[in-house]
Scaffold this active site. Structure first.
Site, PDB file in Angstrom:
ATOM      1  N   VAL A 108      25.277 -12.535  57.428  1.00 22.88           N
ATOM      2  CA  VAL A 108      24.436 -12.441  58.626  1.00 22.88           C
ATOM      3  C   VAL A 108      25.266 -12.776  59.867  1.00 22.88           C
ATOM      4  O   VAL A 108      25.809 -13.877  59.989  1.00 22.88           O
ATOM      5  CB  VAL A 108      23.223 -13.390  58.520  1.00 22.88           C
ATOM      6  CG1 VAL A 108      22.384 -13.316  59.798  1.00 22.88           C
ATOM      7  CG2 VAL A 108      22.383 -13.056  57.290  1.00 22.88           C
ATOM      8  N   LYS A 109      25.369 -11.787  60.750  1.00 21.73           N
ATOM      9  CA  LYS A 109      26.155 -11.983  61.969  1.00 21.73           C
ATOM     10  C   LYS A 109      25.226 -12.507  63.068  1.00 21.73           C
ATOM     11  O   LYS A 109      24.150 -11.941  63.311  1.00 21.73           O
ATOM     12  CB  LYS A 109      26.776 -10.634  62.377  1.00 21.73           C
ATOM     13  CG  LYS A 109      28.132 -10.750  63.018  1.00 21.73           C
ATOM     14  CD  LYS A 109      28.768  -9.387  63.145  1.00 21.73           C
ATOM     15  CE  LYS A 109      30.038  -9.439  63.953  1.00 21.73           C
ATOM     16  NZ  LYS A 109      30.561  -8.122  64.247  1.00 21.73           N
TER      17      LYS A 109
END
Ligand code: G3P
Length: 241
Positions: A108-109
């Protein structure tokens, strides 16, 4: 190698091990274009993919569909960013959980903002991998590491764009992470040329995420083309086709 054994090794061998560890920089592809991902994967040189909202918007396709296609091609970490319109940590956490549920390889960025750090802290505790992006300073990288980020993404090219030294930032982060033995990995992002890759590798960064056009640049050399042409002509002159 166990650290106990390491202590008894001759200096030369120790140096070789350190050199091996330091030069082992992985390459990710910075793209959401399925054709580029397939092509780069065939070269056997990439082991992960990073995306961002601009890269995703460029393709103009459904986010989940694109991610699912990527997971079928690449067996490695794939960074999918929360929407840039998601501003509060609680919403980033909800969206992050949904991105992570798409595939075990998902990362997850999150933006390196106060809300992004809060979301990173919660998601990391849940065992979800995170990549803190838009890093432009050492303090930002340190905060991301402390919040539990799996990766930090300093943007080299965009720092160069404002007449500062992007590679120096990578050097500083790598040095400090090493001193304090921080496990957060550095993904060198915003790579604009092959020279950036050499610079990143020299600093001991863990990963460089590279646009497909730069991979093409990296493999090209006029002397390789010239040499191949000569081999071909010399061979044909004696043996024919
Ligand atoms: O994925 C983030 C980063 O690589 C973007 O690069 O060229 O838009 O600064 P660039």
């Amino acid at each position: 190698i166990s650290f106990l054994l390491y202590d008894f090794l001759p200096l030369k061998q120790r140096e070789r091990i350190i050199l091996f560890l330091e030069v082992h920089m992985k390459l990710f592809l910075d793209s959401a274009n399925i054709e580029e991902i397939k092509r780069a994967n065939e070269f056997g040189i990439i082991c992960g993919v990073t995306t961002n909202p601009s890269i995703i918007a460029k393709e103009g396709k459904d986010f989940k569909e694109m991610i699912q296609q990527m997971t079928q091609i690449i067996d490695g970490p794939i960074s999918g960013e929360v929407k840039p319109t998601t501003e509060e940590a609680k919403d980033m956490i909800r969206e992050g959980r949904s991105i992570a549920s798409l595939h075990p390889n998902m990362v997850v960025k999150l933006p390196t903002t106060p809300e992004g750090l809060k979301a990173c802290h919660v998601l990391s505790k849940e065992g979800i991998k995170t990549n803190l992006t838009l890093v432009f300073s050492v303090p930002q990288a340190l905060l991301a590491a402390r919040a539990g980020a799996t990766y930090v993404s300093p943007f080299i090219g965009r720092i160069d764009d404002i007449s500062m030294d992007g590679l120096q930032l990578i050097k500083d982060i790598a040095q400090i992470f090493k001193i304090y033995n921080l496990s957060t990995q550095i993904i060198c992002a915003s790579i604009r040329n092959a020279y950036h890759i050499i610079g990143c590798a020299k600093t001991g960064a863990d990963i460089a995420t590279v646009p497909y056009s730069i991979i093409e640049q990296m493999v090209k050399h006029p002397l390789t083309d010239k040499g191949l042409e000569k081999f071909k002509n010399d061979y044909i002159a004696v043996f024919g086709e």
